[in-house]
Write an enzyme that holds these catalytic residues in place. Structure first.
Site, PDB file in Angstrom:
ATOM      1  NE  ARG A 125      46.610 -42.671 -22.044  1.00  0.00           N
ATOM      2  CZ  ARG A 125      47.212 -42.029 -23.117  1.00  0.00           C
ATOM      3  NH1 ARG A 125      47.238 -40.786 -23.158  1.00  0.00           N
ATOM      4  NH2 ARG A 125      48.206 -42.825 -23.612  1.00  0.00           N
ATOM      5  CE1 TYR A 181      48.101 -44.374 -27.810  1.00  0.00           C
ATOM      6  CE2 TYR A 181      49.855 -44.931 -29.210  1.00  0.00           C
ATOM      7  CZ  TYR A 181      49.418 -44.176 -28.224  1.00  0.00           C
ATOM      8  OH  TYR A 181      50.292 -43.331 -27.985  1.00  0.00           O
ATOM      9  CD  GLU A 206      50.838 -37.569 -30.630  1.00  0.00           C
ATOM     10  OE1 GLU A 206      51.884 -36.990 -30.484  1.00  0.00           O
ATOM     11  OE2 GLU A 206      50.140 -37.861 -29.703  1.00  0.00           O
ATOM     12  CG  HIS A 230      49.878 -34.239 -27.322  1.00  0.00           C
ATOM     13  ND1 HIS A 230      50.240 -34.752 -25.926  1.00  0.00           N
ATOM     14  CD2 HIS A 230      48.743 -33.683 -27.142  1.00  0.00           C
ATOM     15  CE1 HIS A 230      49.004 -34.588 -25.227  1.00  0.00           C
ATOM     16  NE2 HIS A 230      48.300 -33.832 -25.993  1.00  0.00           N
ATOM     17  CE1 TYR A 236      58.284 -41.234 -32.108  1.00  0.00           C
ATOM     18  CE2 TYR A 236      58.735 -40.380 -29.722  1.00  0.00           C
ATOM     19  CZ  TYR A 236      58.743 -41.534 -30.804  1.00  0.00           C
ATOM     20  OH  TYR A 236      59.184 -42.707 -30.410  1.00  0.00           O
ATOM     21  CG  HIS A 250      52.163 -36.480 -22.396  1.00  0.00           C
ATOM     22  ND1 HIS A 250      51.502 -36.793 -23.572  1.00  0.00           N
ATOM     23  CD2 HIS A 250      51.485 -36.573 -21.424  1.00  0.00           C
ATOM     24  CE1 HIS A 250      50.624 -37.476 -23.177  1.00  0.00           C
ATOM     25  NE2 HIS A 250      50.417 -37.322 -21.855  1.00  0.00           N
ATOM     26  CB  ALA A 251      56.983 -32.730 -18.535  1.00  0.00           C
ATOM     27  NE  ARG A 252      58.172 -39.193 -22.717  1.00  0.00           N
ATOM     28  CZ  ARG A 252      58.381 -40.341 -22.199  1.00  0.00           C
ATOM     29  NH1 ARG A 252      59.482 -40.650 -21.756  1.00  0.00           N
ATOM     30  NH2 ARG A 252      57.909 -41.356 -22.827  1.00  0.00           N
ATOM     31  CD  GLU A 253      54.264 -35.491 -25.927  1.00  0.00           C
ATOM     32  OE1 GLU A 253      53.624 -34.385 -26.284  1.00  0.00           O
ATOM     33  OE2 GLU A 253      53.990 -36.588 -25.476  1.00  0.00           O
ATOM     34  NE  ARG A 294      52.698 -40.299 -20.713  1.00  0.00           N
ATOM     35  CZ  ARG A 294      52.487 -40.516 -22.120  1.00  0.00           C
ATOM     36  NH1 ARG A 294      53.115 -40.077 -23.017  1.00  0.00           N
ATOM     37  NH2 ARG A 294      51.034 -40.577 -22.294  1.00  0.00           N
TER      38      ARG A 294
END
Length: 413
Positions: free
Chosen positions: A249, A353, A375, A301, A303, A173-176, A231
């Site tokens: 996903r 989840y 995470e 990943h 957070y 995920h790009a923003r992580e 993301r």
């Protein structure tokens, strides 16, 4: 007030590169289904960006949810939460201010392990470290992204035949941003510890580590140039003006059933088919081609401070659940021993989840028994805007957990 939200949302035009002045990150605590419906209504009308969970569809009574609200609607949302008597707190009062303070490292060298590095810098670093340590590191190209960028893979380990392998990837995920920082840190520690630290020397003598510093290279570049909160990938979607697919996903593990969206504009869009993305296809092809040697798959990943293992696409327990849970406990204990950072661990579906199409579930079903998702820090104070001064402690503690898993694989896989 709803009308105001709708009109403002439609009228808002984001500048490039996007700035986040006045944007707030809320943490809400829905108590019952009525509260959940209010939050979903807010999301529909105000285009909220969900940080945890990944989508409004995953919001549940009794579990907090974090979301970002644009400045034009932030105060209306706050008023509506108060009016609806939904408990909440504001984690970030001005996201732009927090993002500017994120770059708080005193080290501003071209490449540093204690600051966030852009993709060109990471690619130059990976070439350099392979050249510096030719007996321990080699670099290859895993594939090419949608926008034509190379996706580089490092193989770390001493020479040997028939070695078991551990695959570690970062930057799904790009923003992580703290995720690619860890992959760089891991390689640095591996090469500098070889011949000095007994455990790392043994690991590199007996295992190969495939380290993918950034999978979602296009998205990562986009977070540096255009939208820090991006993301997904950057691929075009047929029949839609919305860009990108959620790479986590996009794997064939309960694909697009739960916790994933079939809507191209959503952050959790599952893609047109499993492995529709060039990035995910390249990763899956590599693991399929090396299944006989790859014994562990670790995907990094942020957070939430969690260590998860299959399954996430179903509540059903994996056949190796007990062993995976025991390994996760040992890894978390090792991580916590350094800075007392508290991690939760368990099967993804029940611990966080349900989310279908994840790479860890896919790898496990493909035959990679020791499949885990990290995470990393934090639990929401900064979220995706984790300050650079937290890179070092985050990586140091995470390294202990990764070494624990690798040592277990060395002795038991």
């Amino acid at each position: 007030m709803w009308t105001i939200l709708i009109l403002v949302s439609i009228a808002a035009v984001s500048a490039e590169p996007k700035v986040f002045y006045g944007e707030k990150v809320f943490r809400v605590f829905p108590q019952d289904n009525k509260d959940v419906e209010v939050i979903k209504s807010l999301a529909d009308n105000a285009k909220l960006d969900f940080w945890s969970p990944d989508s409004v569809d995953l919001v549940q009574p009794g579990k907090f949810a974090d979301f970002r609200a644009e400045s034009q609607v932030a105060y209306d949302i706050q008023a509506l939460l108060e009016q609806s008597e939904i408990p909440f707190e504001i984690l970030i009062n001005d996201l732009q201010d927090t993002l500017e303070k994120q770059r708080d490292s005193t080290t501003r060298a071209v490449h540093s392990y204690e600051k966030y590095n852009n993709l060109d810098t990471i690619n130059a670093w990976s070439a350099n470290i392979a050249a510096q340590y030719p007996s321990l590191v080699s670099r290859s190209q895993l594939g090419t992204s949608y926008e034509g960028r190379p996706i580089y893979l490092l193989k770390v380990g001493s020479s040997g035949t028939n070695k078991k392998a551990v695959f570690i990837d970062c930057g799904f995920h790009a923003r992580e941003w703290v995720s690619p920082a860890f992959c760089q840190w891991f390689v640095k520690e591996a090469v500098s510890s070889y011949g000095v630290d007994g455990q790392f020397t043994s690991l590199l003598n007996n295992l190969d580590f495939y380290v993918l510093p950034v999978l979602n290279v296009d998205g990562y570049v986009y977070t540096w140039t255009s939208n820090r909160m991006w993301r997904k990938t950057r691929s075009a979607n047929s029949g839609s003006t919305c860009i990108g697919t959620d790479p986590n996903r996009n794997f064939n593990a309960g694909w697009c059933t739960v916790g994933a969206s079939s809507r191209a504009c959503d952050d959790t869009y599952c893609g047109s088919t499993p492995e529709s993305e060039r990035e995910t296809k390249a990763l899956a092809n590599f693991i399929r081609a090396n299944l006989s040697s790859i014994k562990a798959y670790l995907t990094i990943h942020s957070y939430s401070q969690m260590l998860l293992f299959p399954y996430s696409y179903t509540y059903s327990l994996a056949k190796d659940h007990t062993e995976l849970n025991n390994v996760a406990k040992g890894a978390v204990d090792a991580l916590t021993s350094l800075y007392r950072t508290r991690y939760t661990y368990g099967a993804g579906g029940t611990t966080i989840y349900l989310a279908a199409g994840g790479s860890d579930d896919w790898a496990y079903d493909a035959g990679v028994k020791f499949s885990f998702t990290f995470e990393l820090r934090d639990t929401g104070r900064y979220g995706f805007a984790l300050p650079e001064t937290q890179i070092k402690p985050t990586c140091e503690e995470t390294l202990l957990a990764v070494k624990y898993i690798a040592n277990y694989v060395q002795n038991n896989a």
